[in-house]
Design a protein around this motif. Structure first.
Motif, PDB file in Angstrom:
ATOM      1  N   LEU A  85      16.788  -0.297  -7.084  1.00 18.64           N
ATOM      2  CA  LEU A  85      15.354  -0.551  -7.083  1.00 18.64           C
ATOM      3  C   LEU A  85      14.897  -0.832  -5.658  1.00 18.64           C
ATOM      4  N   LEU A  86      13.683  -0.374  -5.348  1.00 20.41           N
ATOM      5  CA  LEU A  86      13.004  -0.724  -4.106  1.00 20.41           C
ATOM      6  C   LEU A  86      11.721  -1.454  -4.469  1.00 20.41           C
ATOM      7  N   VAL A  87      11.533  -2.643  -3.896  1.00 18.33           N
ATOM      8  CA  VAL A  87      10.319  -3.420  -4.122  1.00 18.33           C
ATOM      9  C   VAL A  87       9.596  -3.556  -2.782  1.00 18.33           C
ATOM     10  N   LEU A  88       8.372  -3.077  -2.730  1.00  9.99           N
ATOM     11  CA  LEU A  88       7.534  -3.267  -1.553  1.00  9.99           C
ATOM     12  C   LEU A  88       6.677  -4.502  -1.788  1.00  9.99           C
ATOM     13  N   LEU A  89       6.959  -5.561  -1.052  1.00  7.68           N
ATOM     14  CA  LEU A  89       6.261  -6.833  -1.192  1.00  7.68           C
ATOM     15  C   LEU A  89       5.160  -6.895  -0.137  1.00  7.68           C
ATOM     16  N   ALA A  90       3.902  -6.738  -0.567  1.00 10.50           N
ATOM     17  CA  ALA A  90       2.789  -6.632   0.382  1.00 10.50           C
ATOM     18  C   ALA A  90       3.151  -5.636   1.472  1.00 10.50           C
ATOM     19  N   GLY A  91       3.771  -4.539   1.054  1.00  9.24           N
ATOM     20  CA  GLY A  91       4.381  -3.608   1.996  1.00  9.24           C
ATOM     21  C   GLY A  91       3.455  -2.511   2.485  1.00  9.24           C
ATOM     22  N   MET A  92       3.641  -2.121   3.720  1.00  8.13           N
ATOM     23  CA  MET A  92       2.967  -0.954   4.282  1.00  8.13           C
ATOM     24  C   MET A  92       3.705   0.293   3.776  1.00  8.13           C
ATOM     25  N   VAL A  93       2.967   1.235   3.219  1.00  9.21           N
ATOM     26  CA  VAL A  93       3.565   2.442   2.647  1.00  9.21           C
ATOM     27  C   VAL A  93       3.388   3.586   3.638  1.00  9.21           C
ATOM     28  N   PRO A  94       4.482   4.100   4.192  1.00 14.49           N
ATOM     29  CA  PRO A  94       4.379   5.194   5.166  1.00 14.49           C
ATOM     30  C   PRO A  94       4.373   6.559   4.502  1.00 14.49           C
ATOM     31  N   TRP A 154       9.792  10.626  -0.514  1.00 13.20           N
ATOM     32  CA  TRP A 154      10.209   9.276  -0.870  1.00 13.20           C
ATOM     33  C   TRP A 154      11.624   9.310  -1.434  1.00 13.20           C
ATOM     34  N   PRO A 155      12.457   8.331  -1.113  1.00 10.57           N
ATOM     35  CA  PRO A 155      13.827   8.350  -1.641  1.00 10.57           C
ATOM     36  C   PRO A 155      13.842   8.301  -3.161  1.00 10.57           C
ATOM     37  N   ASP A 156      14.894   8.840  -3.739  1.00  9.85           N
ATOM     38  CA  ASP A 156      15.022   8.923  -5.192  1.00  9.85           C
ATOM     39  C   ASP A 156      15.486   7.575  -5.738  1.00  9.85           C
ATOM     40  N   VAL A 157      14.571   6.633  -5.792  1.00  7.98           N
ATOM     41  CA  VAL A 157      14.878   5.284  -6.270  1.00  7.98           C
ATOM     42  C   VAL A 157      13.624   4.738  -6.959  1.00  7.98           C
ATOM     43  N   PRO A 158      13.773   4.080  -8.102  1.00  5.15           N
ATOM     44  CA  PRO A 158      12.603   3.455  -8.731  1.00  5.15           C
ATOM     45  C   PRO A 158      11.948   2.479  -7.754  1.00  5.15           C
ATOM     46  N   THR A 159      10.615   2.507  -7.704  1.00  4.58           N
ATOM     47  CA  THR A 159       9.886   1.719  -6.713  1.00  4.58           C
ATOM     48  C   THR A 159       8.793   0.906  -7.388  1.00  4.58           C
ATOM     49  N   ARG A 160       8.749  -0.384  -7.054  1.00  6.98           N
ATOM     50  CA  ARG A 160       7.668  -1.261  -7.500  1.00  6.98           C
ATOM     51  C   ARG A 160       6.886  -1.738  -6.285  1.00  6.98           C
ATOM     52  N   PHE A 161       5.597  -1.929  -6.474  1.00  8.64           N
ATOM     53  CA  PHE A 161       4.746  -2.447  -5.407  1.00  8.64           C
ATOM     54  C   PHE A 161       4.187  -3.779  -5.875  1.00  8.64           C
ATOM     55  N   ALA A 177      -5.466  -0.013  -3.895  1.00 10.48           N
ATOM     56  CA  ALA A 177      -5.850   1.369  -3.617  1.00 10.48           C
ATOM     57  C   ALA A 177      -4.744   2.104  -2.869  1.00 10.48           C
ATOM     58  N   MET A 178      -4.110   1.453  -1.911  1.00  4.49           N
ATOM     59  CA  MET A 178      -3.055   2.112  -1.149  1.00  4.49           C
ATOM     60  C   MET A 178      -1.869   2.453  -2.035  1.00  4.49           C
ATOM     61  N   ALA A 179      -1.500   1.541  -2.954  1.00  2.00           N
ATOM     62  CA  ALA A 179      -0.386   1.804  -3.855  1.00  2.00           C
ATOM     63  C   ALA A 179      -0.670   3.032  -4.724  1.00  2.00           C
ATOM     64  N   ARG A 180      -1.905   3.157  -5.177  1.00  2.00           N
ATOM     65  CA  ARG A 180      -2.258   4.326  -5.990  1.00  2.00           C
ATOM     66  C   ARG A 180      -2.226   5.606  -5.163  1.00  2.00           C
ATOM     67  N   GLU A 181      -2.831   5.549  -3.979  1.00  2.00           N
ATOM     68  CA  GLU A 181      -2.995   6.755  -3.176  1.00  2.00           C
ATOM     69  C   GLU A 181      -1.687   7.228  -2.549  1.00  2.00           C
ATOM     70  N   ARG A 182      -0.864   6.294  -2.088  1.00  2.00           N
ATOM     71  CA  ARG A 182       0.328   6.701  -1.339  1.00  2.00           C
ATOM     72  C   ARG A 182       1.609   6.708  -2.170  1.00  2.00           C
ATOM     73  N   LEU A 183       1.637   5.936  -3.262  1.00  2.00           N
ATOM     74  CA  LEU A 183       2.830   5.903  -4.107  1.00  2.00           C
ATOM     75  C   LEU A 183       2.576   6.435  -5.510  1.00  2.00           C
ATOM     76  N   GLY A 184       1.306   6.499  -5.907  1.00  2.00           N
ATOM     77  CA  GLY A 184       0.987   6.940  -7.258  1.00  2.00           C
ATOM     78  C   GLY A 184       1.368   5.918  -8.308  1.00  2.00           C
ATOM     79  N   VAL A 185       1.336   4.616  -7.945  1.00  2.00           N
ATOM     80  CA  VAL A 185       1.695   3.559  -8.892  1.00  2.00           C
ATOM     81  C   VAL A 185       0.599   2.507  -8.913  1.00  2.00           C
TER      82      VAL A 185
END
Length: 212
Positions: A85-94, A154-161, A177-185
Motif C-alpha cells: 500500500l502507498l498512503v499519501l498523507l497531505a501529499g503532493m501528487v506528481p 503510477w506504480p502498480d500499488v494500491p494508493t490511498r490519499f 480536487a487534486m486527489a480526484r484530478e491527479r489520482l482519480g480517487v
C-alpha cells in the motif's frame, strides 16, 4: 503485522515521525523512517528514493506513507520495492516529467508567504513540540527540486490519499480536487493540521491500521 515506511516532507526529518513510530511499534508493527538527503546538493530524486530503499532492506509487508513533499518520493520507492500500500498523507501528487518546483503553478496552488511556520504547519501541535520541530528543520538543495519526475505511470500499488481537514498549508478543498484530478480517487480525511503525526499520532496510527 506490517512494516510502515515513513517518508517526511520538504524541510523535514525522520524525527517528526517519532510519536507515530512509538504508536505503531506498540501495536506490533515495524517502522522504517530515514532522513532524506535534502541538504546534499548532488542528490536527486533517485537518491532520495534510494536512501529509503536501502533502509528497508529485506523487510516485507510494506506500507509506504509519504507526507507532503514526500509524495514525490513515495511512488519512486514503490516502483523499486514490492509494497502492499502507498498512503499519501497531505501529499503532493506528481505527474510524469514535472519538476517538483513546477508543481505549485501546475496545480494552481501558487505559493504562500510563510510568515509564521508554526501557525501554517503546526497550529495544533503542543508548543514545546512545535518549537523542537522548527529547530530541527532543514534546507532543501536545488537539484531534486528541478529534476523532472521520472515515472511514466503510477506504480502498480494500491494508493490511498489522506488529507488533514484542519491543514492551513494545503486546504482540504484543494487537496480533495487534486486527489480526484491527479489520482482519480476520493480523498480520505482526518482531523488535524499539516503536522498531524505530531498533533494526533494515535488517531493517525488508527487510520493507518484501518487500511491494512
Amino acid at each position: 503485522m506490517a512494516t510502515f515506511v515513513l517518508i517526511h516532507g520538504g524541510g523535514g526529518t525522520a524525527w517528526q515521525w517519532h510519536l507515530l513510530d512509538a504508536e505503531l511499534r506498540e501495536r506490533g508493527h515495524d517502522v522504517v523512517a530515514v532522513d532524506l538527503p535534502t541538504e546534499d546538493p548532488d542528490a536527486g530524486l533517485g537518491d532520495y528514493a534510494g536512501s529509503v530503499v536501502q533502509a528497508i532492506g529485506e523487510r516485507a509487508g510494506l506500507v509506504v506513507v509519504a507526507h507532503s513533499w514526500g509524495g514525490f518520493v513515495g511512488p519512486l520507492v514503490c516502483d523499486r520495492v514490492k509494497a502492499d500500500l502507498l498512503v499519501l498523507l497531505a501529499g503532493m501528487v506528481p505527474v510524469h516529467g514535472e519538476p517538483p518546483a513546477n508543481w505549485w503553478e501546475n496545480t494552481g496552488f501558487g505559493m504562500k508567504d510563510i510568515d509564521d511556520a508554526v501557525d501554517l504547519f503546526m497550529h495544533d501541535v503542543p508548543p514545546g513540540l512545535a518549537a523542537e520541530a522548527s529547530r530541527r528543520g532543514r534546507t532543501h538543495a536545488e537539484k531534486a527540486l528541478a529534476e523532472p519526475w521520472p515515472l511514466e505511470r503510477w506504480p502498480d500499488v494500491p494508493t490511498r490519499f489522506l488529507l488533514c481537514r484542519d491543514d492551513r498549508w494545503f486546504p482540504a478543498d484543494f487537496m480533495r480536487a487534486m486527489a480526484r484530478e491527479r489520482l482519480g480517487v476520493e480523498a480520505d480525511e482526518i482531523d488535524g493540521s499539516h503536522s498531524v503525526m505530531l498533533s494526533r499520532p494515535r488517531e493517525l496510527a488508527d487510520r493507518l491500521e484501518s487500511y491494512l
